[in-house]
Design a protein around this motif. Structure first.
Motif, PDB file in Angstrom:
ATOM      1  N   PHE A  33      59.157   6.085  31.937  1.00 49.28           N
ATOM      2  CA  PHE A  33      58.078   7.059  31.738  1.00 49.28           C
ATOM      3  C   PHE A  33      58.720   8.437  31.736  1.00 49.28           C
ATOM      4  CE2 PHE A  33      56.262   3.268  33.488  1.00 49.28           C
ATOM      5  CZ  PHE A  33      55.070   3.120  32.802  1.00 49.28           C
ATOM      6  N   PRO A  34      58.042   9.427  31.124  1.00 48.56           N
ATOM      7  CA  PRO A  34      58.688  10.730  30.988  1.00 48.56           C
ATOM      8  C   PRO A  34      59.144  11.332  32.323  1.00 48.56           C
ATOM      9  CG  PRO A  34      56.716  10.614  29.618  1.00 48.56           C
ATOM     10  CD  PRO A  34      56.749   9.348  30.420  1.00 48.56           C
ATOM     11  N   GLU A  35      58.325  11.206  33.382  1.00 40.16           N
ATOM     12  CA  GLU A  35      58.648  11.821  34.677  1.00 40.16           C
ATOM     13  C   GLU A  35      58.023  10.987  35.791  1.00 40.16           C
ATOM     14  OE1 GLU A  35      60.148  14.656  35.406  1.00 40.16           O
ATOM     15  OE2 GLU A  35      60.240  15.724  33.485  1.00 40.16           O
ATOM     16  N   PRO A  36      58.637  10.973  36.993  1.00 38.19           N
ATOM     17  CA  PRO A  36      57.887  10.481  38.150  1.00 38.19           C
ATOM     18  C   PRO A  36      56.640  11.373  38.335  1.00 38.19           C
ATOM     19  CG  PRO A  36      60.215  10.764  38.686  1.00 38.19           C
ATOM     20  CD  PRO A  36      60.008  11.395  37.341  1.00 38.19           C
ATOM     21  N   LEU A  37      55.618  10.846  39.005  1.00 48.09           N
ATOM     22  CA  LEU A  37      54.362  11.589  39.107  1.00 48.09           C
ATOM     23  C   LEU A  37      54.216  12.284  40.455  1.00 48.09           C
ATOM     24  CD1 LEU A  37      51.830   8.975  37.596  1.00 48.09           C
ATOM     25  CD2 LEU A  37      53.225  10.679  36.405  1.00 48.09           C
ATOM     26  N   SER A  38      53.567  13.447  40.427  1.00 48.89           N
ATOM     27  CA  SER A  38      53.174  14.126  41.669  1.00 48.89           C
ATOM     28  C   SER A  38      51.956  13.398  42.238  1.00 48.89           C
ATOM     29  CB  SER A  38      52.800  15.576  41.377  1.00 48.89           C
ATOM     30  OG  SER A  38      51.621  15.590  40.574  1.00 48.89           O
ATOM     31  N   ARG A  39      51.571  13.723  43.472  1.00 51.37           N
ATOM     32  CA  ARG A  39      50.380  13.119  44.071  1.00 51.37           C
ATOM     33  C   ARG A  39      49.140  13.415  43.213  1.00 51.37           C
ATOM     34  NH1 ARG A  39      48.193  10.699  48.965  1.00 51.37           N
ATOM     35  NH2 ARG A  39      46.017  10.486  48.382  1.00 51.37           N
TER      36      ARG A  39
END
Ligand SMILES: CC(C)(COP(=O)(O)OP(=O)(O)OC[C@H]1O[C@@H](n2cnc3c(N)ncnc32)[C@H](O)[C@@H]1OP(=O)(O)O)[C@@H](O)C(=O)NCCC(=O)NCCS
Length: 188
Positions: A33-39
């Motif tokens: 995926f493009p980036e890990p996600l923030s909360r």
């Protein structure tokens, strides 16, 4: 609710937010995926999944290991959320926390979700797609007897031209094919 020998696939709960955020922040889980996600972003994903459940009666279900782990990720189905040559279509998808990988859990859940899709919902076809290098996900597709539609491979329309994750492979399974496979398995 869908049950398998080891798993319960169920609607999402507020208590899933923290463990889902933790797994969505893990770079290994989010490799494709493009980036890990923030909360905030992972909460938004849950809100979208819950809205889908509300509207259509199915979604990417929260998964728990019965009597063992209250939340390990999701496995389920949803309407493909973008336009492409193969849409409109319903896709099957999965994402599990790293410590639960390679125990056959995604495959076990996905098989039950396919049964639900074809037997209960009577869908004509279920598709799945992944970044072409995501061999773990592709292996799950193969293990549940989906077939690679080479002509259907596509560039993900939500990723910019030139992005390294843009190229995707498309897999398909029609209800008629699934039924034949079921009959063959019963006869053996
Ligand atoms: C994809 C994912 C859900 C698979 O979950 P899982 O419970 O480990 O899946 P299973 O154990 O049922 O099957 C995994 C298969 O991949 C194989 N595998 C594992 N690592 C692999 C690799 N690097 N290359 C090729 N195959 C691999 C396993 O050996 C197993 O196949 P086998 O049963 O023939 O040995 C999990 O890896 C995950 O959450 N990944 C991150 C999120 C993601 O990529 N989601 C999909 C987006 S399209």
């Amino acid at each position: 609710m869908i049950t398998t020998p080891r798993l319960l696939l169920r609607p999402w709960r507020d208590s899933d937010r923290a463990p889902f955020s933790a797994m969505s922040a893990d770079p290994e889980v989010m490799e494709f995926f493009p980036e890990p996600l923030s909360r905030k972003e992972s909460d938004h994903v849950i809100a979208r999944i819950q809205a889908h459940q509300e509207k259509y009666g199915f979604c990417f279900f929260a998964a728990e290991v019965i009597g063992n782990a209250a939340f390990i990720g999701f496995v389920g189905i949803q309407h493909v959320p973008f336009k492409a040559r193969f849409t409109p279509a319903v896709e099957i998808g999965w994402r599990l926390a790293r410590r639960y990988w390679n125990r056959g859990l995604a495959t076990e859940a996905a098989q039950a979700v396919l049964n639900y899709s074809f037997q209960t919902l009577k869908l004509e076809e279920v598709v799945s797609y992944a970044v072409s290098g995501n061999m773990r996900s592709r292996r799950v597709m193969e293990k549940i007897n989906m077939r690679h539609d080479h002509a259907g491979d596509f560039d993900h329309p939500l990723l910019p031209v030139g992005h390294s994750l843009r190229r995707h492979v498309l897999y398909r399974l029609r209800r008629s094919e699934w039924r034949t496979l079921q009959q063959r398995a019963t006869a053996e």
